[in-house]
Every structure is written in structure tokens, then in C-alpha cells.
Design a protein around this motif. Structure first.
Motif, mmCIF file in Angstrom:
data_model
loop_
_atom_site.group_PDB
_atom_site.id
_atom_site.type_symbol
_atom_site.label_atom_id
_atom_site.label_comp_id
_atom_site.label_asym_id
_atom_site.label_seq_id
_atom_site.Cartn_x
_atom_site.Cartn_y
_atom_site.Cartn_z
ATOM 1 N N GLU A 162 13.405 0.536 -5.527
ATOM 2 C CA GLU A 162 12.004 0.164 -5.722
ATOM 3 C C GLU A 162 11.057 1.349 -5.535
ATOM 4 N N TRP A 176 -0.160 4.621 -15.917
ATOM 5 C CA TRP A 176 0.177 3.898 -14.686
ATOM 6 C C TRP A 176 -0.912 4.095 -13.635
ATOM 7 N N GLU A 210 -1.298 -6.861 -13.207
ATOM 8 C CA GLU A 210 0.159 -6.672 -13.211
ATOM 9 C C GLU A 210 0.520 -5.264 -12.745
ATOM 10 N N ASN A 214 2.388 -4.176 -9.322
ATOM 11 C CA ASN A 214 3.639 -3.422 -9.390
ATOM 12 C C ASN A 214 3.607 -2.232 -8.439
ATOM 13 N N HIS A 215 2.478 -1.526 -8.398
ATOM 14 C CA HIS A 215 2.366 -0.377 -7.493
ATOM 15 C C HIS A 215 2.470 -0.805 -6.029
ATOM 16 N N GLN A 218 6.178 -1.740 -5.290
ATOM 17 C CA GLN A 218 7.145 -0.650 -5.353
ATOM 18 C C GLN A 218 6.813 0.524 -4.444
ATOM 19 N N THR A 242 8.643 -10.395 -8.170
ATOM 20 C CA THR A 242 8.320 -9.376 -9.165
ATOM 21 C C THR A 242 9.444 -9.209 -10.171
ATOM 22 N N GLN A 243 10.676 -9.193 -9.693
ATOM 23 C CA GLN A 243 11.818 -9.023 -10.592
ATOM 24 C C GLN A 243 11.976 -10.223 -11.526
ATOM 25 N N LEU A 246 9.744 -9.756 -14.363
ATOM 26 C CA LEU A 246 10.315 -8.808 -15.323
ATOM 27 C C LEU A 246 11.430 -9.447 -16.146
#
Length: 473
Positions: A162, A176, A210, A214-215, A218, A242-243, A246
Motif C-alpha cells: 500500500e 495524482w 476518490e 486513495n492517498h 495508501q 478501497t480494494q 477497485l
């Protein structure tokens, strides 16, 4: 020996082991059903040729001893059978040493495949499956409680997966950092899923949310994996959520599912299930676990150095056994999507009025009216490599020519990798490839045309070719 085990996490271990065994089964099935066309004796990148120029110490594999397609199939189907037995609970029905042997055999068999897989097995989730599988050898079974040290190593692996992915993004593409990458990602990812079109058309402010979420998950949440419960469980559940997001938005083979399985090993469900005390583990097992823990921590030096480097590498293995690796994904996000469309004709000599018929792939976009399918965690290796080939011909230098030759020859193993063969009775006389620019249609275009994609011809990718032996007749 109270310090050695964590009896509260007995259910987490069971779920982790059964989930990992299931993913092993998928990986072996993927190998068994695709290898002949990709790297078999008559494949695009034949294993025997690769073995002739590779030393065993650089790519350990039992195939250095002997290779045949029959032996490869035996290895793949044996691995799938053992994995299926472990899914069914065989690991807990046998003594601890036998259980460890079963997990070791799985790891060794899959290592043998990966190390001769060449370009077809150059994905980060291959190393992730091997590293996770190696640690699973030492996680024990019903004869002993889950060893704390191995559970820590699983958290350390999940942290690297991650945090490495988070760092590669924040250091990489500017989108990003300004939270705009998801304006493009759902459209340009390697293999979209059936919901990717809908994800792409979510409001742009939600795409920014989103990216920001994500930041957080991770770059910050991974540190919580090493905090006391229930905080660590909360962190793992955020990663699982989160996964799953995805999983819904695209096809990434077993990368997301394996990350979920790793996170499950952190979850403490003892408040619901209670602890299950086990007998003290045998001394030899304690010594083995301590030794492996020390080995992994020492071998973690290079992955940590890579994490701290401004020139961070993505998905790299530092030894031929894929034991302690570095991970990361999508440091750069494409703004446009190009696709290679492969076509054939049975005209003896192509001319202006020649009718070219298109080959259909199982996963990658082709027919604009075809909704992308869900395949993950199954891995369509040819379809993934076609995405790379569209980015640059350099990615396809070794295998695209042999692929076209096998279409011209009507090779059955190659045609089985495809969804549609437009020449069911006899192979084509000529095959060509053209590069198209693809984009998702709008809601209005979808209603008017029924097409999920709009495509525009860019240029010729490969001019019409025919088999040499036919040309010489």
C-alpha cells in the motif's frame, strides 16, 4: 510460549489461508489454460529456447531439469489440485509438518512457472503471490496458534504494497497531486470491467474525492497496521473497502484480491468468536519462524531503500526466489487510450475493396458495442500485453510477430485465447493490425448507438503480411 502465538486471530488465519489458496488455484488455472500458446514448445516465446540461454541460479525452476508441455501441464494442474485441497481445509486436517510441506510445494511449483514465464509473467502480482505464499508456509495450522512474528511479516508486506503504491503515485504523475488522475484512469486502465464506463462518468468532484481518499488509505493508514487493536483492524477494513472499490472499477487480475486477503490477516474478530487456545508449538517450529523473520527483515533493506528513494522503482524483485520485493502501481496515468485491432482477409491479394474481418479478444476493448467483461482474479495475459503493445511497439517486439504468424497458421492453442475467430473454416491469407484511438461514449451516444466506445483510426500498426511458405508457392 505465550509470546509466540496470537490465539485471538485464529479465524483471521483460516480466512487468510483459504483465500490465498483460492488465488493460488486461479493462478495455476491461468497457467494451465494459456501456456501452450504463450510459451509452450510451439508457443510465441517457447520455454525451451529461454532455458537454453538462462542459468538455473538466475531463474530457479524445476524445468531446468527437463521441459515438455506435458510436464508443464502436470505442474499447473497439480498446483491447482493442491490449492483446491487447501481451500477445502486440508491444511488443518494434517500434521503441522505436512501442512507446511503442502504450502511449500505450492510456492515451489508456482516459482517454477514464473521464472520461465518471461514477458507473460512480468507483472507485480506474480511476485506478490510468491512472497505471500512463502510466508504462508510458516503460518501454521490447527496444531498451533497463529505465530505473532509471521502475522507481523504479513502486515509488513501489506504495508509495502500500500505505501509503495501511494508513494509511486505522489512522486509520479502530477495528476495524482492535483487529484485529477481519475478523470482519465477508468477509461485508460489496461483492462476495463463492466462497470468502468459508469465509474468514468461519475461527477468530477467525486473523482477528486476518490483520488484524495486513495492517498489517505495508501500513505497514512498503512502505519496504523502496527498499532494495537482495534485500530489495526480499522485500518485493515479501510484497505479492504478501497480494494473492493477497485475490484468493481476494473480488471487487475488477483492484485486487489490478494491485498484483501493480506488485510484479512490483520482483522481481529475475537470479540465475536472468542480465542481458541492451542497447544504450545514445537521448538523446531519456533526456531524456523524466528529464523525466517530475521531473514525477511534483513532482506527488507533494498525494498526500504527503494521506498525512500526519489527514483523509486515500481514492482521489482531483488532475488530470483521473489521473497522480499517492492511494489507500486500507476505512477503514471494515460490521458488517451489506443488499441490495436487485428484483422484478417482470405483474399489472395489485398486490394482497395478487400473485406477485412476483425479478431475478437476476450478482455481488451475491440468491438465498440461490446461491454467489457469481468475476468479478475483470472488473468488474461495476452490481452494485458496487447495494452502494452498499443503504448509502444517496443513492448511487443518479441511476441507480436509470432502471434500474427500463429493466426495465419490457424494455430488452435492461440485461437483459444481469443473470443472470436472470424475464420472458422480456414486461416486467413493475410493479417494486418491497425491502431485506433478509443474513448468512452457519452450517455447520449450510448442511447443513440448502443456503443460503449467510440474509436478513430490513427495509423497502420502492422502492414498486411502472409506466411512465407505461402508466399513462396
Amino acid at each position: 510460549m505465550e509470546w509466540f502465538t496470537a490465539p485471538d486471530l485464529w479465524l483471521s488465519r483460516i480466512l487468510f489461508q483459504r483465500g490465498l489458496a483460492g488465488l493460488y488455484c486461479v493462478a495455476f488455472l491461468s497457467a494451465a489454460l494459456q501456456f501452450r500458446a504463450l510459451m509452450g514448445e510451439r508457443g510465441m516465446l517457447p520455454v525451451p529456447e529461454y532455458l537454453r540461454r538462462t542459468r538455473p541460479r538466475h531463474a530457479p525452476s524445476l524445468f531446468h531439469w527437463r521441459y515438455s508441455d506435458r510436464l508443464f501441464a502436470t505442474v499447473a494442474w497439480t498446483g491447482a489440485a493442491i490449492a483446491l485441497a487447501l481451500v477445502a481445509g486440508a491444511g488443518d486436517a494434517v500434521p503441522l509438518p505436512v501442512s507446511m510441506l503442502l504450502w511449500f510445494v505450492l510456492w515451489a511449483l508456482y516459482l517454477s512457472i514464473v521464472n520461465v514465464g518471461q514477458t507473460w509473467y512480468s507483472f507485480g502480482w506474480e511476485s506478490l503471490l510468491l512472497e505471500t505464499g512463502f510466508l504462508a508456509v510458516f503460518l501454521g495450522n490447527a496444531d498451533t496458534g497463529p505465530p505473532v512474528l509471521v502475522l507481523f511479516l504479513l502486515r509488513w508486506l501489506l504495508f509495502r504494497v500500500e505505501f509503495g503504491a501511494g508513494l509511486i503515485k505522489i512522486r509520479g504523475d502530477r495528476c495524482w497531486r492535483n487529484l485529477t488522475c481519475l478523470y482519465h484512469h477508468h477509461e485508460t486502465q489496461p483492462m476495463p470491467g463492466p462497470l468502468s464506463w459508469f465509474f468514468h462518468h461519475l461527477p468530477r468532484p467525486l473523482h477528486r474525492v476518490e483520488a484524495g481518499a486513495n492517498h489517505v488509505v495508501q500513505l497514512f493508514v498503512p502505519f496504523l497496521l502496527f498499532t494495537p487493536q482495534p485500530v489495526a483492524t480499522f485500518a485493515a477494513c479501510l484497505m479492504i473497502a478501497t480494494q473492493l472499490w477497485l475490484v468493481l472499477s476494473g480488471n487487475f487480475a488477483w492484485l486487489n484480491w490478494l491485498t484483501i486477503v493480506l488485510a484479512v490477516s490483520v482483522v481481529d474478530a475475537s470479540a465475536l468468536t472468542g480465542a481458541h487456545p492451542r497447544p504450545d508449538p514445537p521448538l523446531w517450529y519456533v526456531v524456523a519462524v524466528v529464523a525466517v523473520t530475521g531473514f525477511v527483515l534483513v532482506r527488507s533493506y533494498r525494498p526500504v531503500r527503494n521506498l525512500l528513494s526519489r527514483n523509486q522503482a515500481m514492482n521489482r524483485s531483488y532475488d530470483p526466489f521473489h521473497l522480499v520485493n517492492t511494489y507500486g502501481a500507476f505512477g503514471t496515468v494515460g490521458r488517451v487510450r489506443d488499441e490495436i485491432v487485428v484483422e484478417g482477409t482470405d483474399d489472395p491479394v489485398p486490394h482497395a475493396g478487400t473485406v477485412w474481418r476483425e479478431y475478437g479478444f476476450r478482455g481488451k476493448p475491440g468491438d465498440p458495442r461490446r461491454l467489457p467483461r469481468q475476468f479478475a482474479p483470472y488473468h488474461l495475459r495476452l490481452d494485458w500485453l496487447m495494452w502494452f503493445a498499443a503504448l509502444s511497439p517496443g513492448y511487443a517486439r518479441d511476441w507480436f510477430g509470432p502471434f500474427v504468424e500463429r493466426l495465419l497458421d490457424g494455430d488452435r492453442d492461440t485461437l483459444r485465447l481469443l473470443a472470436h475467430n472470424p475464420f472458422p473454416d480456414a486461416p486467413p491469407t493475410h493479417v494486418r493490425a491497425r491502431l485506433y484511438r478509443y474513448r468512452y461514449t457519452t450517455w447520449r451516444e450510448l442511447r443513440a448507438t448502443g456503443a460503449w466506445w467510440h474509436r478513430t483510426l490513427l495509423r497502420e500498426y502492422l502492414p498486411p503480411i502472409r506466411l512465407r511458405e505461402r508466399a513462396d508457392r
